[in-house]
Design an enzyme around this catalytic site. Structure first.
Site, short mmCIF file in Angstrom:
data_model
loop_
_atom_site.label_atom_id
_atom_site.label_comp_id
_atom_site.label_asym_id
_atom_site.label_seq_id
_atom_site.Cartn_x
_atom_site.Cartn_y
_atom_site.Cartn_z
CB CYS A 1 1.20 -2.39 -7.14
SG CYS A 1 1.78 -0.81 -6.52
CB CYS B 1 1.29 -1.61 -3.48
SG CYS B 1 0.83 -0.54 -4.83
CG ASP B 2 1.48 -5.65 -3.04
OD1 ASP B 2 0.99 -5.06 -2.06
OD2 ASP B 2 0.82 -5.98 -4.03
#
Ligand code: NAP
Length: 310
Positions: free
Chosen positions: A134, A137-138
């Site tokens: 992701c 997200c990261d």
């Protein structure tokens, strides 16, 4: 005795569209999601291909869709994982991880899927320590680093492009000599000086020491090693069709097969969005699926109610 007219499993665009429609048609509807509402929208930074929204944050669209459906009376339970879906005659029985059981005559399966794993050495070991599925997200954890992206579809190319806002350099490694992604996404990535494509590269191993340090791949008969701080894997999707305790027809990859009203092989169960076998996985098609299934489910529930009254 059923608790709800319709239960929807999954709160991405397909499930939320279904919930908006069934709730608006005055069906008592519950939507369950194992996480927050939004599904794949939450893993997408910018959405630029949903009609009417030239450019909108995935998270913002998720909030708007959730608020819109709730406005019509949809009951939503977030962070409520479904353990299995069973049946008792024509009643569908939804068992939650908590042990609670919910009964319904109509169920709309909108549970999407999970990222496909590459299955190479080091992948599991370094999950959360450099291996990610992701970018939204990261990505921010990799400021100024060099990264590898694995895959050649829309997700790999689009997310690779997104990662260049943090990374110094992004290598997109794809196993073939041509990419599967849409030309508009490829053109954008090719115009980005921070992106380099490495084609015909079969990733073999993710190497590290506590965290990712490099990726090894085979290319033109030899093994090469590329030093990177992170590896983002976007090689497709595995549908969440395994929740059913009984047989529901699916294709060889596990995607659920439906008729033209999106009903599955089990009467009273519809499948919508990314869990369903279909040409594409777009927000617009997911929303269309949810709408079709909601209208079909409403007709099914009202026929059942009419039969019960007769
Ligand atoms: P996808 O289109 O199925 O592409 C998966 C890619 O990963 C392919 O290039 C495939 O290679 C490669 N791959 C699969 N298994 C592999 C393995 N074991 N090792 C190495 N490579 C492997 O998946 P996706 O990109 O996640 O997209 C999924 C769906 O979401 C698509 O329908 C896509 O259109 C949609 N999507 C759309 C957008 C957008 O419109 N902006 C953004 C993201 C996703 P081969 O080509 O060799 O098979």
């Amino acid at each position: 005795m059923s608790d709800y007219d319709v239960v929807i499993v999954g709160g991405g665009p397909a499930g939320l569209a279904a919930g908006l429609y069934t709730a608006r048609m005055n069906l008592k509807t519950l939507l369950l999601d194992r996480g927050p509402l939004g599904g794949q929208l939450l893993n997408t930074e910018l959405v630029e291909d949903y009609p009417g929204f030239e450019s909108v944050l995935g998270s913002e669209l998720a909030t708007k869709m959730g608020d819109h459906a709730r406005k019509f009376g949809l009951d939503v339970r977030e962070f409520e994982p479904v353990r299995e879906i069973d049946k008792d005659g024509t009643t569908k029985v939804v068992r939650l991880d908590t042990g609670e059981e919910i009964r319904t005559p109509a169920l709309i399966m909108a549970a999407g899927g999970l990222p496909r794993y590459l299955g190479v050495a080091g992948e599991k070991e370094f999950q959360g320590r450099g291996v990610s599925y992701c970018a939204v997200c990261d990505g921010a954890f990799f400021k100024g680093e060099e990264l590898a992206v694995v895959g050649g579809g829309d997700a790999a190319v689009e997310e690779g492009d997104f990662l260049t806002r943090y990374a110094k350099k992004v290598y997109i490694l794809h196993r073939r000599d041509s990419l599967r992604a849409q030309p508009i996404l490829i053109d954008r990535a090719r115009a980005n000086p921070k992106i380099e494509f490495i084609l015909e590269a079969g990733v073999k191993e993710i190497v590290g020491n506590g965290k990712v340090q490099s990726v090894k791949y085979d290319q033109f008969g030899s093994t090469k090693e590329l030093p990177v701080g992170g590896v983002f894997i976007f090689i497709g999707f595995v549908p969440n069709s395994g929740l059913f305790k009984f047989h529901v027809d699916h294709d060889e990859a596990g995607y659920i097969l439906t008729d033209r009203n999106l009903q599955t092989s089990e009467a009273g169960i519809w499948a919508v969005g990314d869990v369903r076998a279909q040409l594409t996985k777009q927000i617009a098609t997911a929303v269309g699926d949810g709408t079709t299934a909601a209208v079909a489910a409403a007709a099914y529930v009202s026929a059942l109610k009419d039969a019960a009254r007769a």
